[in-house]
Design a protein around this motif. Structure first.
Motif, PDB file in Angstrom:
ATOM      1  N   GLY A 165      13.301  59.039  44.591  1.00 18.11           N
ATOM      2  CA  GLY A 165      13.090  58.584  43.216  1.00 18.11           C
ATOM      3  C   GLY A 165      12.120  59.478  42.460  1.00 18.11           C
ATOM      4  N   MET A 166      11.058  59.913  43.136  1.00 15.28           N
ATOM      5  CA  MET A 166      10.102  60.830  42.505  1.00 15.28           C
ATOM      6  C   MET A 166      10.772  62.166  42.209  1.00 15.28           C
ATOM      7  SD  MET A 166       6.787  59.932  44.841  1.00 15.28           S
ATOM      8  CE  MET A 166       5.681  61.123  44.104  1.00 15.28           C
TER       9      MET A 166
ATOM     10  N   GLY B 115      12.842  61.816  39.178  1.00 18.11           N
ATOM     11  CA  GLY B 115      11.968  61.801  38.005  1.00 18.11           C
ATOM     12  C   GLY B 115      11.515  63.196  37.618  1.00 18.11           C
TER      13      GLY B 115
ATOM     14  N   LEU C 164      14.343  64.979  35.988  1.00 24.15           N
ATOM     15  CA  LEU C 164      14.538  64.495  34.617  1.00 24.15           C
ATOM     16  C   LEU C 164      13.497  65.061  33.657  1.00 24.15           C
ATOM     17  CD1 LEU C 164      15.483  60.761  35.288  1.00 24.15           C
ATOM     18  CD2 LEU C 164      16.985  62.577  34.426  1.00 24.15           C
ATOM     19  N   VAL C 165      12.242  65.143  34.102  1.00 22.27           N
ATOM     20  CA  VAL C 165      11.184  65.710  33.255  1.00 22.27           C
ATOM     21  C   VAL C 165      11.491  67.174  32.963  1.00 22.27           C
ATOM     22  CG1 VAL C 165       8.754  66.369  33.217  1.00 22.27           C
ATOM     23  CG2 VAL C 165       9.400  64.082  33.952  1.00 22.27           C
TER      24      VAL C 165
END
Length: 123
Positions: A86-87, A90, A93-94
């Motif tokens: 999940g990290m 993220g 996505l960033v």
């Protein structure tokens, strides 16, 4: 052109070093020296990047996204911090968001340059 990207890279690396040193300083206070020097150097390099003409949205976005990604990965390697799928999603996505900002900024610069060229032809 290359100068501003080199300065931005230096700002990113200094910020990551300072952030990781902040974590190390919890157990060994001598690392606070690296924290202060790293953050001061990072903000200096970031301001010099802006002086070279890079837009604040692009510079800050790239700086922040790369800083987050590098810090998360290096903290996992150095300190054993968790790095979950999940990290990772993220972080991707960033970085994708920052890429969109950079591509949008480049398109805006091209449009402005083209518009300025058309105005010069009519004058």
């Amino acid at each position: 052109m290359t100068n501003k990207w080199l300065l931005l890279s230096a700002a990113i690396l200094l910020e990551v070093a300072a952030t990781l040193s902040l974590r190390a300083a919890l157990d060994h206070p001598a690392w606070y020296t690296v924290v202060v020097v790293g953050y001061a150097g990072a903000f200096t390099a970031l301001s010099l990047t802006l002086r070279q003409g890079m837009g604040i949205g692009v510079a800050y976005g790239v700086w922040a996204a790369c800083g987050v990604a590098l810090t998360a990965v290096l903290a996992a390697l150095v300190f054993g911090d968790p790095l979950s799928i999940g990290m990772g999603v993220g972080i991707v996505l960033v970085i994708g968001g920052v890429l969109c900002v950079e591509l949008g900024a480049q398109a805006a610069h091209r449009e402005r340059r083209d518009a300025d060229g058309r105005q010069g032809e009519t004058a």
